[in-house]
Write an enzyme that holds these catalytic residues in place. Structure first.
Site, short mmCIF file in Angstrom:
data_model
loop_
_atom_site.label_atom_id
_atom_site.label_comp_id
_atom_site.label_asym_id
_atom_site.label_seq_id
_atom_site.Cartn_x
_atom_site.Cartn_y
_atom_site.Cartn_z
CG LEU A 259 -1.99 -1.10 1.25
CD1 LEU A 259 -2.79 -1.02 2.54
CD2 LEU A 259 -2.92 -1.00 0.05
N GLY B 260 7.74 4.25 3.02
CA GLY B 260 8.40 5.52 3.28
C GLY B 260 9.71 5.31 3.99
N GLY B 261 10.19 6.38 4.60
CA GLY B 261 11.49 6.32 5.25
C GLY B 261 11.52 5.44 6.48
CG MET B 262 9.79 6.52 9.78
SD MET B 262 11.21 6.48 10.88
CE MET B 262 10.46 5.77 12.34
CG ASP C 291 2.30 14.64 10.33
OD1 ASP C 291 2.23 15.78 9.83
OD2 ASP C 291 2.77 13.67 9.72
#
Length: 736
Positions: free
Chosen positions: A22, A25-27, A138
């Site tokens: 899906l 990302g960076g994490m 966020d």
């Protein structure tokens, strides 16, 4: 949209089997997963390289706890988790609904009733969080999913207990500038009042389609959030006083979520009653499509596969083994064998002799896995284009299209059908080309007599074997007809009407861009293109890519300037069109750097343009005035580019903030004419006559080099090869 699994994605997490990706990302990575009993979930994992860091593990555990706190009513309910696993993971319900930003893109600004119902429901979600002393930090449109039963808040990766600062660290995102609170933007504590500020920003976006402090570079946004007044134009009059109070710079003057909810909505009716019909239809479509997704896993690179599939031997005729004047040759000079050659004068005689300009060149002393001699393309105004298609790399050299097995350099096919490099395109799985009707060569054909034909190319033989579309209202003979790109089963074509000319475009010709469904051959839409200057030999399109519902193109205008033009893939309507100052056309004839949010453009300063409206999201010119960057590469929300006299630079896609720069002192030699090529551990960039590998995952230093004549490079990930073209050689190097 879901995408296939990679070859090295895990087979299972506990009882859950991933069936698609899906997002990543960076994490970490989020999968669509199912149990043996058929339960579908969204499963979030942490990247293995971060799992050994106790601080990241703690953050991941706190994110799981925060998702549990918000509960199933206002969030994606947690159904299972294992934060202590070697690769930590947690599974939540799979939410059937679009993010708020996609909902606004689909429907436009939401009606006041929708905004009020949305705001009241989100107040309930925040009240649930704040009651447990957790702040989200966020809130932004992509983190709000719209369902028929109410909004769901997701992504608690940087949520934390109020007043807890010990998890903040350099290099980890602390929010989204356009939706930050003033105190968060200033590095102060973001309390529950900060979430109220962000919620008001979300509602302004829902009502107007833009954030309250506009768009722009991160530094500009952070300043406006702290010191400028919000732009509430377009917000319904009755909502302006409420949202203005929530957007007060002083957190102590902002209302509570309970007070705000009572003034937004009285709670009457179902949430779905307040949503536009188009949004409800999209929710229903997603609910049905999730059950049609079947597991797909990309194959491992050939060198990792347990069993290598043999490649059929190339069948090359004697005529193709000969080089003639004006013809082209590809000769095996490394691993692999045989000769690829064909003549533009194929019928000139049984035994044509090699001409002085086409004799086979000696093997270059390169460090390549294999190398093949190639000729220049037929028209030197358009450089040869490399395409990755399944296990092949293809290009037009001389007068024909060739397909080479990327792993070995074996010539799979070589055509003498006089293809043009701008009339061949691929989506990575199918190779499509424009075809001239038999007898059309050098004919002054008119629409109807010599129609425009499209065909699929057989990847074993190179022949245009599957003719799937024919259009009699276009002149298929015109050399400037262009296959712009193919994606998602659709081919995008630029074609003309009017008489043939061997001197370039005619002012009397009319030109169009149209879309063709490859499976049915049906034309989906047609859009006019501006008239071309008499005698021009410059094509309309320099590069193109499809992202979601955006057809993103770089076009060359009659005055030689470059324009970024984004069209709706469903209708062909231009969403926005803007000039790219300072960019030369020939510098952008290569793969485009674009993701779901932005188009990234280098060759002068490095800048990001929003796909939604073409506005400037950020520009390195403000932080590094005068700095020159090469064409960028974007991957997993990170932008990579070469800065002149400095070397490889890594920046965040959201804001353009520098994450790291190349070390070691060799960056001054880095080539800024081509984008970097990414491998699992190394980024590749040309410096002089060498291709250097830079350790982007670890030290950020150059570690080894390869001799090369190449000036164009692409990654063929399935074979683990960097493919280089230039200096009359095609060569392959390890992609590591």
């Amino acid at each position: 949209m879901p995408s296939p699994l990679t070859h090295d994605d895990p087979q299972a997490f506990g009882p859950y089997r991933p069936i698609a990706r899906l997002g990543s990302g960076g994490m970490g990575t989020v999968y669509l997963a199912r149990t043996a009993g058929g339960r579908t979930v969204a499963l979030k994992t942490m990247h293995a390289r971060l799992a050994s860091d106790p601080a990241f593990r703690t953050r991941f555990r706190l994110e799981t706890d925060a998702v549990r706190v918000v509960g199933e009513r206002f969030g994606a309910g947690v159904v299972d988790a294992d934060p202590r696993a070697e690769t930590p993971w947690f599974a939540t319900e799979y939410v059937l609904g679009p993010p708020l930003d996609e909902a606004v893109e689909l429907c436009g600004p939401l009606p006041e009733a929708s905004v009020r119902a949305l705001g009241a429901a989100l107040c309930g979600a925040l009240r649930q969080l704040h009651a447990s002393d957790v702040v989200h930090r966020d809130l932004k449109p992509s983190n709000i999913l719209i369902t028929a039963y109410g909004p769901k808040v997701i992504d608690f990766g940087i949520a934390r207990a109020a007043g807890d600062d010990h998890l903040t660290r350099v290099g980890v995102a602390v929010g989204t500038p356009a939706f930050m609170s003033p105190e968060q933007a200033g590095g102060q504590e973001h309390t529950t009042a900060g979430d109220v500020f962000a919620l008001a920003g979300l509602l302004v976006f829902a009502a107007t389609g833009r954030p309250p402090f506009g768009h722009g570079q991160a530094a500009d946004l952070l300043y406006r959030v702290q010191y400028a007044e919000p732009d509430l134009s377009g917000v319904p009059d009755s909502l302006v006083p409420l949202l203005a109070q929530c957007l007060d710079k002083n957190p102590f003057r902002r209302p509570t979520t309970e007070w705000l909810a009572s003034r937004l909505h009285d709670g009457a009716g179902e949430f779905a009653d307040h949503l536009p019909g188009a949004l409800l239809a999209d929710i229903g479509r997603r609910a049905s499509e999730v059950w049609t997704i079947t597991p797909q896993r990309l194959p491992a690179p050939a060198e990792e596969a347990e069993i290598a599939v043999p490649t059929p031997a190339a069948r090359i005729s004697r005529r193709r083994l000969l080089c003639t004047v004006g013809g082209a040759a590809l000769s095996a000079a490394g691993a692999g064998a045989g000769v690829w050659a064909w003549s533009q004068h194929a019928g000139s005689g049984p035994n044509p002799q090699p001409g002085p300009s086409n004799s086979l060149l000696p093997k270059k002393k390169l460090d390549s896995v294999w190398q093949i001699q190639v000729a220049d393309p037929p028209d030197d105004t358009i450089p040869a284009q490399l395409h990755v298609v399944e296990n092949l790399v293809t290009l037009v050299a001389g007068r024909g299209l060739g397909g080479i097995v990327a792993q070995t350099g074996h010539v799979q096919f070589a055509s003498d059908q006089m293809e043009s490099t701008w009339q061949v395109a691929t989506d990575g799985k199918r190779l499509i080309r424009l075809v001239q009707k038999a007898g059309a060569e050098n004919n002054a054909g008119k629409p109807g007599g010599f129609p425009l034909l499209l065909a699929s190319v057989d990847l074993l033989t190179g022949k245009a074997s599957d003719l799937f579309a024919e259009f009699t209202d276009f002149n298929g003979v015109l050399p400037e007809n262009q296959l712009v790109c193919t994606a998602d089963g659709v081919a995008y074509v630029a074609a003309g009407r009017g008489n043939f000319s061997d001197e370039g475009f005619l002012a009397s010709q009319s030109w169009y861009l149209f879309a063709v469904d490859i499976s049915s051959g049906k034309r989906l839409w047609t859009a006019p293109l501006p008239a071309r200057r008499q005698g021009s030999i410059r094509l309309y399109f320099l590069s193109a890519a499809v992202v979601g519902r955006h057809l993103v193109t770089l076009q060359e205008a009659n005055d030689g300037t470059v324009r970024a033009v984004v069209r709706d893939t469903r209708t062909g309507a231009v969403r926005w069109d803007r000039p790219l100052d300072g960019i030369k056309p020939d510098r952008v004839r290569q793969s485009m750097a674009v993701d779901a949010q932005q188009l990234y453009v280098g060759t002068t300063s490095l800048r990001a343009l929003r796909l939604s409206d073409g506005g400037l999201a950020w520009d390195t010119q403000s932080g590094r005035p005068g700095a020159i960057f090469g064409p960028p590469l974007v991957k997993d929300d990170i932008v990579y580019a070469v800065q002149k006299e400095r070397g490889l630079v890594c920046l965040t896609a959201n804001g353009g903030m520098v994450m790291w720069e190349e070390r070691g002192g060799q960056g001054a030699q880095a080539d800024v004419t081509v984008p970097p090529v990414m491998g699992p551990n190394y980024m590749y960039n040309k410096r002089g006559s060498e291709l250097w590998a830079i350790a982007w995952q670890s030290t950020h230093e150059p570690v080894r080099s390869f001799k090369t004549t190449g000036d164009r490079f692409i990654a063929h990930e399935k074979s683990g090869r960097v493919i280089a073209l230039g200096g009359k050689f095609l060569a392959a190097f390890p992609l590591q």
